[in-house]
Write a protein that holds these residues in place. Sequence first.
Motif, short mmCIF file in Angstrom:
data_model
loop_
_atom_site.label_atom_id
_atom_site.label_comp_id
_atom_site.label_asym_id
_atom_site.label_seq_id
_atom_site.Cartn_x
_atom_site.Cartn_y
_atom_site.Cartn_z
N ASP A 70 0.70 -1.16 -0.05
CA ASP A 70 0.12 0.13 0.10
C ASP A 70 0.97 1.21 0.07
O ASP A 70 1.11 2.00 1.04
N LYS A 72 0.56 4.12 -1.46
CA LYS A 72 -0.09 5.52 -1.21
C LYS A 72 -0.74 5.57 0.12
O LYS A 72 -1.63 6.65 0.25
N ALA A 74 -3.29 4.06 1.33
CA ALA A 74 -4.69 4.39 0.88
C ALA A 74 -5.81 4.02 2.02
O ALA A 74 -6.79 4.72 2.02
N ASN A 75 -5.28 3.21 2.89
CA ASN A 75 -6.23 2.98 4.06
C ASN A 75 -5.84 3.90 5.26
O ASN A 75 -6.58 3.83 6.32
N LYS A 76 -5.12 4.79 5.05
CA LYS A 76 -4.78 5.89 6.12
C LYS A 76 -4.27 5.24 7.41
O LYS A 76 -4.58 5.86 8.34
#
Length: 617
Positions: A70, A72, A74-76
Motif C-alpha cells: 500500500d 500510497k 490508501a487505508n490511512k
Amino acid sequence: MTSARSRRLTGVLAVAAMSATGLALASTSSNAAPNGPTMDIQLLSFNDFHGNLEPPSGSSGRNVVGHAPDTKDANKDGNVNDPIDVTKDAGGVEYLATHLKQAREGHPYSLTVAAGDIVGASPLLSAAFHDEPTIEAMNLLGLDATSVGNHEFDEGYKELQRLDRGGCLDDGNGANNQDSCPGGKSFAGADFPFLAANVKYAGTNQTILPPYTIKNIKGAKIGFIGMTLKETPNIVTKSGVEGLEFTDEVATANALVPELRAQGVNAIVVLIHQGGSPAKEPWTGPDGKIYQANPTYDYTCAKGGSLDPKSSPILGIAANLDPAIDMVISGHTHQPYVCDVKDPAGQQRLVTSASSFGRLFTDTTLTYDRRTQDIVRASVKSANMQVTRDVPKDADQTALVSKYQKLVAPIASRVLGSITEDIGRSGANANAAGEQELGDLIADAQLADPSVVTGGQKPVIAFMNPGGIRADLTYAQSKGEGDGVVTYEEAFTVQPFNNYLVSMSLTGAQVKQLLKEQVTGSNAGSNKILQVSKGFSYTYKADGTISNVMLNGAPLEDTATYRIVTNNFLSDGGDGFPTFTQGTGKYFGGLDIDAFANYLEANSPYSPVPLTRITKQ
C-alpha cells in the motif's frame, strides 16, 4: 404453445436433452465413453447472481487476483508496506454466457446449475421489471436448475412461483418504478426448475416448489436437491414468507436420499444457499513482515486457504449430509472457495462457491461409473474460473440487455445530485466500530423523510441494517453521466429492495436493547452494526455492554419514549433484532429508495461526514 413447465419436465426426464434447458452439447471429447463402464460429466455452477445483467461496478465487479504494498497509504493507517488487493474486472451476463459456452467445448455431457439468489437485490435494469429480464437471461444461458435463496423471497413466495411458472403482474405500468411485462409482452417463466426442498406450506409436507430434479445423461442419472438456508425467515420481510415453514437443511436432504435411490439415482448433488467465509491469506510485505490479506479468488482451498469455522455454517452442514451425497454447491456468503470437507463416513467431499454477481463460475469434472450408477468420488476435480471481460459478448444476451436498457432509460438516467468523493461501506469509508459513511447518509435520509411523520410526531433516531446497503456510491462516472453525478439507477443499486419506512415508538431501554442485539444473540457470531442518524451516538463492547448513549447532546433516558424510523424488514425483527417488534404506534411511510433519492436531491453536492456516531471499546 409449450409451457415453461412442460419444457422443464421434458428436460428432466428425457435422455440427453438437446435444448438450452437441458444439456449443453459440444464437440466429442476423447475421454467421453458413453458405451464404456465410465463417462465424464461436466458440472458448471455459480451462485448469488442477483440480477447483475450488466457488468457490475466497483468492488462488486472485481476479483482479487493478488496483492501489492500500500505505497500510497490508501487505508490511512500510516503503513505503506501492508497489502492492498490487486484485482481484475469480471462479471456481466454477456461475458458469463460466452465463458460458459467456451467451458462446454470438448465436454459433450455438461450441466449448468446454481445455488440461489439468482434474483433479488438486483440492479435497476432487472428489478424495474420484477426480475423477469434475469429469468430470460438464465433461460438463454442454459441453466438446468437452481436452488432458491433468501432473496428469491424478496417480493414474496407467490412472486417466486410466478417467476417459475410465468405470467404477468397487473402492476399498473410501473408502480414503484416497476413494470411487469413492459409494452404488453408476455412472460413465459423459467425454463429451469427452482428447487425448494426445505420450504413447505406450514403444517404440511408439501413444498412450494419441487424439492429436487433428476437429470438423465445417456442413462447416467444425477439427482439435484435444492435448498435455502433455514434461517431465511429471519432475513427476509415477514410478509413474504408468512404461512411457510423452513426446515433443517441436513435433515431435509438426508430424508430425500432414500427417495432418490428408489428411483435408481445414486449420484446426488446438493445445491444449497448457505455458505462459508475463507480465512485471510498470509502475505509477506516489503518489510519482511507477514500480513493478513484478503484471499485471492483461487486461494481457498487449492492454494492452502481454508474456511473460517466461526463464520462458515456450510462446514457443519457438509459434515453431516448423508455420505450418499457426492458434492455440495453452496452460496449466500458471496465468497469463492473449492474445498474438501469430510462426510460422516470420513470420505472427502467437494464443497464449492463461486463468489457472486457472475464474477466467477465453478468448473467441475466428475466420472460416472455405470456399474455402480454413482459418481467416483476420487475423480471429482473442480476450480473457480474468472468471468473476464476480454472475450466476445454473447449476441443473444447483448440483445436482451439492450432491449431492457431502452425500456429502463427514462427511470435510470434521472440525475439526483452529486457527491464530492466516494461514499462507501468499508476501508477508508468506515471506522473500526462498524460505522459507514454510506450508512450515515442513508440513516440521515430516513430521518428526514416526511412520509413517516404522523400525529405531528417526527422521528428523532433512524436505524439502517448494514446488509441492506448493497453497493458503494462512487465518484468516478460509470455510464458517461459525469464524475460525482448520482443517478437514480446508482441510488437504487445501493438500496434495491423497495422496503417501506416504518416509524414507531420505543423506550430508551428498548433502544439500548437494540444496540445490544447487534453483537449478542443470533448476531454474536457475525455482528450487525446498525447505521444510525445524526445526533445519536453510543459506545459498545464486544460483550454487548452499551454506554455513552446520547441523543442531541443529552443522555438517553430508559423510561422516556422516543420516536424512531427504520425499514419494514427491521420492523418485523429481521436480522436478529426482535426488540423492533415491540415498537408501538407503528406507521408505514414511503419507500426507502424514495427517501434516499429525495435526500440526495436536497443535499447536493453531498460530502461524507466524520465517523463519530459509533465507537467501540
